[in-house]
Scaffold this motif. Structure first.
Motif, PDB file in Angstrom:
ATOM      1  N   SER A  82      36.717  33.188  46.884  1.00 43.00           N
ATOM      2  CA  SER A  82      38.109  33.431  46.490  1.00 43.00           C
ATOM      3  C   SER A  82      38.474  34.907  46.611  1.00 43.00           C
ATOM      4  O   SER A  82      39.586  35.249  47.005  1.00 43.00           O
ATOM      5  N   THR A  83      37.534  35.772  46.270  1.00 43.72           N
ATOM      6  CA  THR A  83      37.801  37.207  46.350  1.00 43.72           C
ATOM      7  C   THR A  83      38.028  37.616  47.802  1.00 43.72           C
ATOM      8  O   THR A  83      38.932  38.393  48.101  1.00 43.72           O
ATOM      9  N   THR A 117      36.904  26.561  41.913  1.00 42.28           N
ATOM     10  CA  THR A 117      37.986  25.973  42.686  1.00 42.28           C
ATOM     11  C   THR A 117      37.851  24.458  42.644  1.00 42.28           C
ATOM     12  O   THR A 117      36.819  23.917  42.990  1.00 42.28           O
ATOM     13  N   ASP A 165      27.953  46.037  47.911  1.00 43.21           N
ATOM     14  CA  ASP A 165      28.095  47.153  46.967  1.00 43.21           C
ATOM     15  C   ASP A 165      27.149  47.040  45.773  1.00 43.21           C
ATOM     16  O   ASP A 165      26.898  48.005  45.070  1.00 43.21           O
TER      17      ASP A 165
END
Ligand code: GTP
Length: 598
Positions: free
Chosen positions: A20-21, A55, A136
């Motif tokens: 989703s991100t 979702t 990251d």
């Protein structure tokens, strides 16, 4: 639109790997929504989805992207639900695409749903673009994940894109890869219309809004269409594309993804997987592979207050408008009165429906323990599908009982293989395969009875692997099993809503655990209440709820009136989820106890 510049794709990922991100980043980067319109994870619209962070219902979005080659492309992102219950919807959504972004968390690597989804994408011959996300994170190890993708899935991961959806790293590379690697849709704009339905929802003003992808032909506002499987005909009032809100458009051609409204009042006329064609010039063949979604898990839902029955029926009808996989039919229980037997794709689906009934419709419900559908072959050769244990035919008429089994794939760090194999064995699993995923993790494949997976299997899996194992499964078929019906008698009376079907070898253990649990859950009455488990007429376990020594109000007599009233009110409160059965009140928890007795 020039067909050469359309790209249809999905994002596939294990839960929480960042699907989703990433979708948010793509929507933002292409300027489909302005920053002001962007909320986090715009595609997860249902309140429940936001709360649970998963979702449930697939959504689509159409983006325009000006690529490095100077051309502007239409990118249709077709979202897929992330949970194993909704595998069927995932495979439908993938059918509407030419490519898929495979998102893998750089700190976690390949998980069970990654494998299951990739498998489906490969079956549909999709171009797969691997994306290693969350680079990251301090624990990220993109090289290890790259090796896992190559060794386990067999994809060339040398061109995998390193990304951080959170920080927006790699977004442009991903968009360029979509444009250059995923093929444009083929299809003939002049051929008879052929469009695959991959989703639908009910709108109170427009009626059923159908989501589709066109394979051949052109669809215009005003056209008469026919559902090839369902047979019904409608006239198209409006056509839309997803931006991501529905935006009207006059016509859509091959390869395009959109939605239509045609004053369709009944959701059952629109089935996911069915093909839309032109009423005047129908296609010869539908898009192949139509198969309606089948509910796998059944439960009885009863209003606590029998006066709410009509309200429950209306609420179920309303929910079904947006959830074609939900089944229900009236059912009567001697113990619980009038209610409905409801069918769901899986436990999460069941949970979501029950929660919506209570939250959105203010209903107070008693749910019986969820169970699977048994295939009963009778001595006269006939076959009966039994959704409710209480309805099992008499033993003398049964030749054999078959139960649904799934093929389960578990990915786990190697050190937990022992405890997990023990768990599968204990749940009557059949070992099928074991192989390595990378250097330290293992993929276990088992055949397991679906009924055994429902009983806190997932929690056990997580506990025994300290949260590291992941699970995916798909329905495989029916196999014969030594199953018997176990009845529960409360105060000498069989309570039909507590009956369960169990494996013969586990009946004693389950029976003992269940009556013990019920003894704890059933409140004490003015009299002694025996609780028994029985197979046929044979009692296999017994416990007793001892009688109350004193009247609850006794201690208030002569004293404070407000306290007495408070006590009565508190009792009333507690009664909300109690059901009077014969002379005994049974709380909701009792009906679920059967799920937690292993
Ligand atoms: P489902 O929709 O339930 O299948 O999950 P999902 O795959 O869509 O995952 P989602 O996008 O909701 O991300 C899960 C979590 O990971 C969220 O807390 C995100 O903020 C976080 N996340 C996503 N991408 C990144 C990333 O690149 N770096 C970091 N550090 N966190 C990320």
């Amino acid at each position: 639109v020039d067909q050469e510049r359309i790209r249809n794709f999905s994002i596939i990922a294990h839960i929480d790997h960042g699907k989703s991100t990433l979708a948010d980043r793509l929507i933002e980067y292409t300027g489909t929504l302005s920053r002001r319109e962007m909320r986090e994870q715009v595609l997860d619209t249902m309140e429940l989805e936001r709360e649970r962070g998963i979702t449930i219902k697939a959504q689509s979005v159409r983006m325009e992207y000006r690529a490095d080659d100077g051309q502007t492309y239409i990118l249709n992102l077709i979202d897929t639900p992330g949970h194993v219950d909704f595998t069927y919807e995932v495979s439908r959504a993938l059918k509407a695409c030419e490519g898929a972004l495979l998102v893998v968390d750089a700190s976690q690597g390949i998980e069970a749903q990654t494998l299951a989804n990739v498998h489906m994408a490969l079956e549909q011959n999709l171009e797969i673009i691997p994306i290693i996300n969350k680079i990251d994170l301090p624990g990220a190890d993109p090289e290890r994940v790259r090796r896992e993708i190559e060794e386990t899935i067999g994809l060339d991961a040398s061109y995998a894109i390193l990304a951080s959806a959170k920080e927006g790293i790699g977004t442009r590379d991903i968009l360029e890869a979509i444009v250059t690697l995923i093929p444009p849709p083929s299809g003939d704009p002049a051929a008879p219309l052929k469009a695959l339905i991959y989703d639908s929802f009910y709108d109170p003003y427009k009626g059923v809004v159908v989501h589709f992808r066109i394979f051949d032909g052109t669809l215009r506002v005003g056209d008469r269409i026919r559902m090839m499987g369902g047979g019904k005909e409608f006239q198209v009032d409006e056509l839309y594309v997803f931006r991501p809100r529905l935006t009207p458009i006059d016509a859509l051609g091959p390869g395009e993804v959109g939605a239509l409204a045609a004053a369709i009042k009944d959701v059952r006329d629109v089935r996911v997987g069915d093909t839309i064609t032109g009423a005047d010039r129908p296609a010869a063949e539908p898009v192949p592979g139509f198969r309606p979604a089948t509910p796998m898990v059944f439960t009885g839902l009863y209003p606590v207050d029998s006066a709410d029955y009509d309200q429950l029926r209306d609420a179920l009808a309303k929910l079904q408008l947006n959830d074609a996989a939900l089944r229900y039919e009236p059912e009567t229980s001697e113990a619980l009165g009038f209610g409905f037997r409801c069918g769901f794709l899986g436990l999460l689906h069941m949970d979501v429906v029950q929660e919506r009934l209570e939250r959105e419709f203010g209903l107070n419900l008693i749910a019986t323990a969820p169970g699977v559908v048994y295939r009963v072959v009778k001595t006269d050769g006939s076959v009966e599908m039994v959704e409710n244990p209480a309805r099992l035919p008499p033993p003398t008429t049964i030749d054999r009982i078959e139960e649904p089994v799934v093929r389960a794939q578990i990915v786990t760090p190697a050190e937990y293989v022992g405890p997990l194999m023990e768990l599968c064995q204990d749940r009557r699993g059949t070992f099928l395969n074991m192989e390595y995923v990378g250097e330290k993790r293992v993929l276990l494949t088992y055949r397991l009875p679906l009924a055994e997976i429902m009983y806190d299997f997932f929690d056990q899996l997580k506990t025994r692997s300290r949260g590291y194992a992941s699970l995916d499964y798909e329905f495989e078929g029916y196999v014969e099993s030594r199953l018997v019906k176990m009845d529960i008698l409360v105060n000498g009376e069989p309570v039909d809503a507590l009956s369960v079907i169990v494996h013969r070898d586990k009946a004693e253990r389950r029976g003992r655990a269940l009556v013990q649990k019920l003894r704890e859950l059933i409140p004490r009455q003015q009299f002694e209440v025996p609780i028994q488990a029985a197979i046929g007429s044979r009692i296999i376990a017994r416990e007793t709820v001892r009688a109350l020594r004193k009247d609850v109000l006794a201690k208030c007599y002569g004293g404070d009136v407000t306290r007495k009233r408070k006590l009565l009110e508190k009792q009333k409160e507690g009664k909300k989820r109690l059901k009077q059965i014969g002379s005994v009140e049974i709380p909701q928890e009792a009906f679920m106890a059967v799920l937690r007795t292993d």
